[in-house]
Design an enzyme around this catalytic site. Structure first.
Site, PDB file in Angstrom:
ATOM      1  N   HIS A 152       0.867  -1.183   0.000  1.00  0.00           N
ATOM      2  CA  HIS A 152       0.000   0.000   0.000  1.00  0.00           C
ATOM      3  C   HIS A 152       0.900   1.228   0.000  1.00  0.00           C
ATOM      4  O   HIS A 152       1.717   1.408   0.897  1.00  0.00           O
ATOM      5  CB  HIS A 152      -0.915   0.025   1.227  1.00  0.00           C
ATOM      6  CG  HIS A 152      -1.854   1.195   1.231  1.00  0.00           C
ATOM      7  ND1 HIS A 152      -3.091   1.155   0.616  1.00  0.00           N
ATOM      8  CD2 HIS A 152      -1.732   2.446   1.754  1.00  0.00           C
ATOM      9  CE1 HIS A 152      -3.687   2.320   0.762  1.00  0.00           C
ATOM     10  NE2 HIS A 152      -2.886   3.123   1.444  1.00  0.00           N
ATOM     11  N   CYS A 153       0.753   2.058  -1.031  1.00  0.00           N
ATOM     12  CA  CYS A 153       1.625   3.227  -1.196  1.00  0.00           C
ATOM     13  C   CYS A 153       0.896   4.491  -0.751  1.00  0.00           C
ATOM     14  O   CYS A 153      -0.102   4.879  -1.364  1.00  0.00           O
ATOM     15  CB  CYS A 153       2.056   3.352  -2.658  1.00  0.00           C
ATOM     16  SG  CYS A 153       3.162   4.749  -2.946  1.00  0.00           S
ATOM     17  N   PRO A 154       1.362   5.159   0.300  1.00  0.00           N
ATOM     18  CA  PRO A 154       0.696   6.391   0.740  1.00  0.00           C
ATOM     19  C   PRO A 154       0.842   7.530  -0.260  1.00  0.00           C
ATOM     20  O   PRO A 154       0.014   8.449  -0.272  1.00  0.00           O
ATOM     21  CB  PRO A 154       1.407   6.715   2.062  1.00  0.00           C
ATOM     22  CG  PRO A 154       2.739   6.038   1.970  1.00  0.00           C
ATOM     23  CD  PRO A 154       2.506   4.803   1.162  1.00  0.00           C
TER      24      PRO A 154
END
Length: 367
Positions: A152-154
């Site tokens: 999951h890439c912020p």
């Protein structure tokens, strides 16, 4: 319920802060480069035109791939991986883990599942109530199961998985090109401003910071981009790089690797003309993947290198019958693997025949 709902909405709103930050930096870099540098600082008309054209090419590709990475919905498991209503009720009422696993084993008999948990059990998501397909994981930030989840890439406020992994790689590539182009073309004017060869204007501030920001992002993006290129070449996700997937024969970090060229094709597709465009061309459906596993049965003379779907099914409850792979998955298996399989077959037959001859000679000498 209301406070929880409000908290969830606040979390979703705050999750967009990194994306807004990147958008603001990109907008400022566009103004600083096009207006302050090209229009107000560079004296040569020809140099202005060349810089503006190449800048906009890299800018468009960068924004396009970034947009696709952000707004492409992560792919989720299909309905066939969801428990039937009766089985779901039995599973939820059952308190013993052993009986719950029996329910999952029966439900998974018709599913193409080749990976297990570390303990050899069926991978099941209690939150989404899905039997997890291979390489699928639950994202706590998105609160959903994502096919071939990488992380999951912020910075994109999205999960990177099967549906947008190619877009994420291109986003890193074009952002690196964008920053390198800015840093390389701004360097000479950065030096001129630093040595007071150009008059002090508002452009001086923008040019100085433009170089520092571009150089800083270059260093960070280059390391991340290089790491993901290595993952693509090995056909691994970030999760699998830290925790190897577990198959019937045990954990195998190279279980999904089909060779460098086939690994690249799984992410970018067969047609190279589309590789550099942020359009979906990845192979497969995200639910099943070809595997390269070694059958370590000591009673067999050969070492089989093949998709696990083609192996025979044993009667042990720990082995789920495997459904055949589709044509799209089978096409990913390289001819090199079959050539290696034939070579291993001949070599093992030779060793076995030599061993049998040795045994025969020793028995005759004893008699």
């Amino acid at each position: 319920m209301a406070p929880t709902h409000v908290l969830r909405c606040c979390q979703r709103g705050l999750a967009w802060i990194p994306v807004i930050f990147i958008a603001l930096v990109v907008c400022w870099s566009y103004y600083a480069y096009v207006v302050e540098l090209c229009i107000l600082t560079i004296p040569s008309i020809g140099e202005k035109i060349v810089y503006v054209i190449f800048f906009h090419l890299s800018f468009i590709m960068f924004v396009w791939s970034y947009w696709k990475t952000i707004f492409t919905n992560p792919a989720n498991p299909s309905k066939e991986f969801c428990l039937a209503k009766v089985e779901k009720e039995r599973y939820e009422k059952e308190e013993r883990p052993e009986t719950q696993q029996e329910i999952l084993w029966r439900a998974a008999t018709s599913l193409p599942l080749y990976t297990r948990t570390g303990a050899g059990a069926i991978r099941y998501c209690d939150r989404c109530q899905f039997i997890k397909p291979d390489r699928c994981h639950h994202c706590s930030a998105c609160d959903m199961c994502v096919l071939k989840m990488d992380h999951h890439c912020p910075w994109v406020n999205n999960c990177v998985g099967f549906s947008n992994y190619k877009f994420f790689i291109l986003f890193l590539a074009y952002s690196l090109v964008y920053c390198l182009f800015i840093a390389a073309t701004v360097l000479q004017y950065f030096i001129k401003f630093w040595t007071n060869e150009l008059r002090d204007t508002n452009a001086k501030f923008h040019v100085l910071f433009l170089f520092f920001v571009a150089a800083m992002f270059c260093i960070s993006i280059l390391s991340l981009f290089s790491y993901h290129l290595w993952l693509v070449g090995k056909n691994r996700s970030t999760i699998e790089a830290f925790r190897a997937p577990v198959f019937r024969t045990g954990s195998d970090k190279n279980g999904f690797s089909l060779g460098f060229s086939k690994n690249i094709a799984q992410v970018f597709g067969d047609q190279k003309k589309y590789w550099l465009l942020p359009i979906f061309t990845s192979q497969g459906d995200g639910l099943t993947f070809p595997t390269r596993l070694v059958n370590a049965d000591v009673e067999q003379a050969t070492v089989n290198l093949q998709p696990e779907a083609s192996k025979s099914v044993v009667s042990s409850p720990a082995d789920v019958p495997a459904s055949p792979l589709g044509e799209s998955e089978n096409s990913l298996l390289s001819n090199e693997l079959h050539a290696n399989n034939i070579g291993d077959h001949e070599e093992n037959n030779f060793l076995k025949s030599a061993e049998s001859e040795t045994i025969t000679i020793s028995m005759e000498s004893e008699s």
